[in-house]
Design an enzyme around this catalytic site. Structure first.
Site, PDB file in Angstrom:
ATOM      1  N   GLU A  27       5.690 -14.328  28.641  1.00  0.00           N
ATOM      2  CA  GLU A  27       6.503 -14.908  27.571  1.00  0.00           C
ATOM      3  C   GLU A  27       7.330 -13.839  26.864  1.00  0.00           C
ATOM      4  O   GLU A  27       7.101 -12.632  27.026  1.00  0.00           O
ATOM      5  CB  GLU A  27       5.615 -15.623  26.553  1.00  0.00           C
ATOM      6  CG  GLU A  27       4.636 -14.701  25.843  1.00  0.00           C
ATOM      7  CD  GLU A  27       4.267 -15.192  24.455  1.00  0.00           C
ATOM      8  OE1 GLU A  27       5.181 -15.242  23.625  1.00  0.00           O
ATOM      9  OE2 GLU A  27       3.083 -15.473  24.209  1.00  0.00           O
ATOM     10  N   LYS A 161      -5.017 -17.652  18.916  1.00  0.00           N
ATOM     11  CA  LYS A 161      -4.842 -16.673  17.842  1.00  0.00           C
ATOM     12  C   LYS A 161      -5.885 -16.897  16.746  1.00  0.00           C
ATOM     13  O   LYS A 161      -6.146 -18.031  16.338  1.00  0.00           O
ATOM     14  CB  LYS A 161      -3.430 -16.749  17.284  1.00  0.00           C
ATOM     15  CG  LYS A 161      -2.370 -16.316  18.288  1.00  0.00           C
ATOM     16  CD  LYS A 161      -0.990 -16.359  17.697  1.00  0.00           C
ATOM     17  CE  LYS A 161       0.043 -15.824  18.688  1.00  0.00           C
ATOM     18  NZ  LYS A 161       0.224 -16.721  19.853  1.00  0.00           N
TER      19      LYS A 161
END
Length: 311
Positions: A27, A161
């Site tokens: 990404e 995360k």
């Protein structure tokens, strides 16, 4: 892929695709929104090198001037790492960047879309998005989670995360029918930390096992991808209690500043970088590199398994 589509592959990726070589998608949001210059460029170059060293071809994905670009040239990568006002693209606005000729960095969801379209089966990132804390009031849930049910890509990440509500994130993935595999662990990792206190729903210990699992899913006609949760190496892991204190402070600061929507994650990561004295960045880089190595191994295993036997 046809000439009419707004996609462009660099020569290395196009040759790998034509030859059926293993590839790993990467990404670009982590470059533009996740790390400061010049650490972001050093990280991006190192991750691509790790993928190559493991026998696969890296394909960093971004939208450049309205073209979905799969595999960035060295100059494009450096320019993106220094670019300002880059759009942060997910499923909802990927086509907007194409239609308006903008430059944008792809999140997990947008990278999965592009990777699947390009025939890339494995993707390495840092940590996926998920259900934000306080989502019962804000309804802030990352599009990454639903994309797993749509795009048939194996995503290797250090869990979700740590700033997120990990328990609710796992619940949504389960509801969407997304396999969550602990790689050599029975506990779901928490990004900078190896421990979250939550069990990993499944466990596999080798790249070959992950490849076999994906082939079985495809044989059964099960759509979508899977999350391979790969813990950060022990020598780089941070203490969960310490990280928890940083997150709570960062959340208070975000609330006081009125930060919302797509700006939340970059703000929190940046604030935690400050509170940690840069330790979070060092760990982030280490886990991304580790994920790239594991992803390349899976890509190689998938390719070897699908090649016809010699006659």
């Amino acid at each position: 892929m046809t000439a009419e589509l707004p996609f462009r592959m660099n020569a290395e990726v196009a040759a790998a695709r034509a030859a059926g070589r293993p590839m790993v998608a990467l990404e670009s949001t982590i470059i533009t929104h996740g790390m400061p210059w010049p650490d972001n460029l050093r990280m991006a170059r190192r991750v691509e090198a790790i993928v190559r060293e493991a026998g696969a071809v890296p394909a960093t994905i971004a939208v450049l001037d309205g073209r979905v670009t799969i595999g960035l040239e060295a100059g494009e990568l450096e320019a993106l790492a220094q670019a300002k006002d880059v759009l942060k693209l997910s499923r909802a606005d990927l086509a907007y960047a194409v239609a308006t000729g903008r430059t944008g960095a792809t999140t997990v969801a947008a990278t999965m879309i592009a990777a699947a379209r390009a025939g890339i089966a494995v993707f390495a990132t840092g940590g996926i998005g998920g259900v934000h804390r306080g989502a019962a009031e804000s309804f802030d849930v990352s599009a990454d989670l639903k994309e797993f049910a749509r795009s048939a890509v194996i995503v290797v990440a250090a869990g979700a995360k740590a700033i997120l509500d990990l328990k609710k994130t796992l619940e949504v993935l389960e509801t969407e029918g997304v396999p969550v595999v602990g790689f050599r662990t029975t506990e779901f990792p928490s990004f900078w930390c190896r421990s979250s206190g939550l069990p990993a729903p499944l466990r596999l210990d080798t790249a070959a096992e992950v490849a076999a699992f994906q082939r079985a899913r495809q044989a059964l006609g099960l759509a979508g991808g899977m999350l391979v949760a790969n813990p950060v190496p022990p020598e780089h892991a941070l203490d969960p209690a310490t990280v928890g204190a940083w997150i709570e402070q960062a959340l208070r600061d975000a609330d006081a500043a009125g930060i919302a929507a797509k700006a939340v994650t970059p703000f929190l990561l940046g604030r935690i970088f400050e509170l940690s004295g840069g330790r979070s960045l060092k760990t982030n880089i280490a886990l991304v590199e580790h994920n790239a190595s594991v992803a390349a191994g899976i890509a190689v295993a998938l390719t070897c398994a699908t090649r016809p036997a010699p006659t």
